[in-house]
Write an enzyme that holds these catalytic residues in place. Structure first.
Site, PDB file in Angstrom:
ATOM      1  N   LEU A  66       0.859  -1.175   0.000  1.00 37.44           N
ATOM      2  CA  LEU A  66       0.000   0.000   0.000  1.00 37.44           C
ATOM      3  C   LEU A  66       0.897   1.228   0.000  1.00 37.44           C
ATOM      4  O   LEU A  66       1.950   1.243   0.648  1.00 37.44           O
ATOM      5  CB  LEU A  66      -0.901   0.032   1.248  1.00 37.44           C
ATOM      6  CG  LEU A  66      -2.003  -1.032   1.364  1.00 37.44           C
ATOM      7  CD1 LEU A  66      -2.745  -0.862   2.686  1.00 37.44           C
ATOM      8  CD2 LEU A  66      -2.981  -0.963   0.196  1.00 37.44           C
ATOM      9  N   ASP A  67       0.466   2.269  -0.703  1.00 39.49           N
ATOM     10  CA  ASP A  67       1.208   3.517  -0.672  1.00 39.49           C
ATOM     11  C   ASP A  67       1.297   4.031   0.758  1.00 39.49           C
ATOM     12  O   ASP A  67       0.439   3.733   1.598  1.00 39.49           O
ATOM     13  CB  ASP A  67       0.516   4.580  -1.532  1.00 39.49           C
ATOM     14  CG  ASP A  67       0.533   4.235  -3.018  1.00 39.49           C
ATOM     15  OD1 ASP A  67       1.386   3.420  -3.427  1.00 39.49           O
ATOM     16  OD2 ASP A  67      -0.308   4.779  -3.757  1.00 39.49           O
ATOM     17  N   GLN A  68       2.298   4.842   1.024  1.00 42.13           N
ATOM     18  CA  GLN A  68       2.511   5.363   2.373  1.00 42.13           C
ATOM     19  C   GLN A  68       1.276   6.092   2.903  1.00 42.13           C
ATOM     20  O   GLN A  68       0.915   5.970   4.068  1.00 42.13           O
ATOM     21  CB  GLN A  68       3.716   6.303   2.389  1.00 42.13           C
ATOM     22  CG  GLN A  68       4.092   6.804   3.777  1.00 42.13           C
ATOM     23  CD  GLN A  68       5.402   7.558   3.788  1.00 42.13           C
ATOM     24  OE1 GLN A  68       6.139   7.556   2.808  1.00 42.13           O
ATOM     25  NE2 GLN A  68       5.709   8.214   4.889  1.00 42.13           N
TER      26      GLN A  68
ATOM     27  N   THR B 213      -1.838   5.535   2.071  1.00 44.13           N
ATOM     28  CA  THR B 213      -3.031   4.686   2.040  1.00 44.13           C
ATOM     29  C   THR B 213      -3.053   3.798   3.278  1.00 44.13           C
ATOM     30  O   THR B 213      -2.032   3.215   3.654  1.00 44.13           O
ATOM     31  CB  THR B 213      -3.032   3.811   0.771  1.00 44.13           C
ATOM     32  OG1 THR B 213      -2.962   4.658  -0.381  1.00 44.13           O
ATOM     33  CG2 THR B 213      -4.282   2.953   0.697  1.00 44.13           C
TER      34      THR B 213
ATOM     35  N   ARG C  56      -5.295   5.934  -7.386  1.00 42.13           N
ATOM     36  CA  ARG C  56      -5.084   7.381  -7.342  1.00 42.13           C
ATOM     37  C   ARG C  56      -5.004   7.965  -8.758  1.00 42.13           C
ATOM     38  O   ARG C  56      -5.636   8.993  -9.070  1.00 42.13           O
ATOM     39  CB  ARG C  56      -3.818   7.696  -6.557  1.00 42.13           C
ATOM     40  CG  ARG C  56      -3.881   7.229  -5.113  1.00 42.13           C
ATOM     41  CD  ARG C  56      -2.513   7.201  -4.452  1.00 42.13           C
ATOM     42  NE  ARG C  56      -1.944   8.551  -4.341  1.00 42.13           N
ATOM     43  CZ  ARG C  56      -0.695   8.789  -3.981  1.00 42.13           C
ATOM     44  NH1 ARG C  56       0.131   7.775  -3.718  1.00 42.13           N
ATOM     45  NH2 ARG C  56      -0.257  10.028  -3.891  1.00 42.13           N
TER      46      ARG C  56
END
Length: 281
Positions: free
Chosen positions: A130-132, A134, A230
């Site tokens: 997961l993105d930082q 998210t 995103r």
């Protein structure tokens, strides 16, 4: 690492189970063969190409494995599912999934490895990322065979991951599919944009609520490209509020709302249907 497995079909061999059913890599299969890791219900070594009857219980005993990460013991993350093979935990926003440089230990996988080490284990590998910014559910394998099997399930879209996003404006269609290839933005080092020469990327969405100036969407992924949700929502014209990298309006705390709230799949070792939800959003 030890566990038992009940053969599901008459005529299945150990070789077929490992190579065809679980689709393990050659290296893992070779290591299991050399270590004589598979025994029958009498804990005797089995013949790998001998057909087995349905209901036969196999016992797996893997040599200890370790991870390259350093365990972090002073951070406890919410764990929503755990057994001998893997766990699913909730990552807070602002925390990285894994280290990107030497000496970095304030990440999700370091904290999870700390939990595993405290409970007698030594191995933890994230199955996806997961993105930082998210938050939400991440799956972690607890032994190399589970990592191999879960990687294959992810590739074959057998791990269903659902997300919630709060986006700018009113989304025109109540539900739909965003099918737009994604590539690097040559004007920005980390941003992704829709590009005919990019990688295939497919996101399904459904509007669950609309308010003044914003909409709440539930989304599921067919592919798992970097920044996929995103970038796709920005391409749709409804960027996530607070996601300034993709044109979202700023928020007071600088955060955006993208939360991995549900994961569902069939357990590869037990056949049980598993649904895990994170309601902390």
């Amino acid at each position: 690492m030890s566990w038992s497995y009940e053969v599901k079909d008459d005529g299945m061999t150990v070789e077929e189970l490992l190579r065809s059913e679980w689709r393990l890599g050659k290296k893992v299969v070779h290591e299991m063969r050399m270590a004589k890791s598979v025994k029958n219900d009498k804990f005797q070594e089995v013949v790998w190409k001998e057909p087995l009857t349905k209901g036969t219980v196999l016992h797996f005993d893997l040599p200890p494995a370790s991870s390259p990460y350093e365990p972090k013991h002073d951070v406890e993350l919410p764990i929503l599912f755990e057994d001998d093979h893997f766990l699913i935990a909730s990552k807070p926003k602002s925390m990285k999934t894994h280290p990107n440089e030497t000496g970095q230990i304030d990440t999700f996988i370091n904290a999870i490895l700390g939990h595993i080490v405290r409970n007698g284990g030594s191995y933890a590998e994230h199955v996806h990322r997961l993105d930082q910014g998210t938050s939400g559910l991440l799956m972690v394998a607890k032994h190399p065979v589970a990592k191999n099997v879960l990687d294959r399930m992810l590739e074959q879209k057998q791990l269903v991951r659902d997300y919630e996003a709060v986006v700018k404006g009113k989304v025109r269609e109540k539900s739909g599919t965003i099918d737009a290839k994604l590539g690097r933005d040559r004007h920005h080092a980390t941003r992704r944009i829709a590009s005919p020469t990019g990688q295939s990327a497919v996101t399904h969405y459904k509007v669950v609520r609309q308010m003044e100036g914003k909409s709440i969407l539930h989304l599921s992924l067919e592919t798992g490209r970097t920044h996929q949700i995103r970038a796709h929502l920005a391409h749709l014209g409804n960027p996530i509020i607070g996601d300034e990298l993709y044109g979202g309006t700023p928020t007071q705390d600088g955060a955006y709302h993208l939360h991995a709230f549900r994961m569902s799949f069939v357990h590869p070792f037990t056949g049980e249907k598993i649904v895990v939800e994170d309601t902390s959003r």
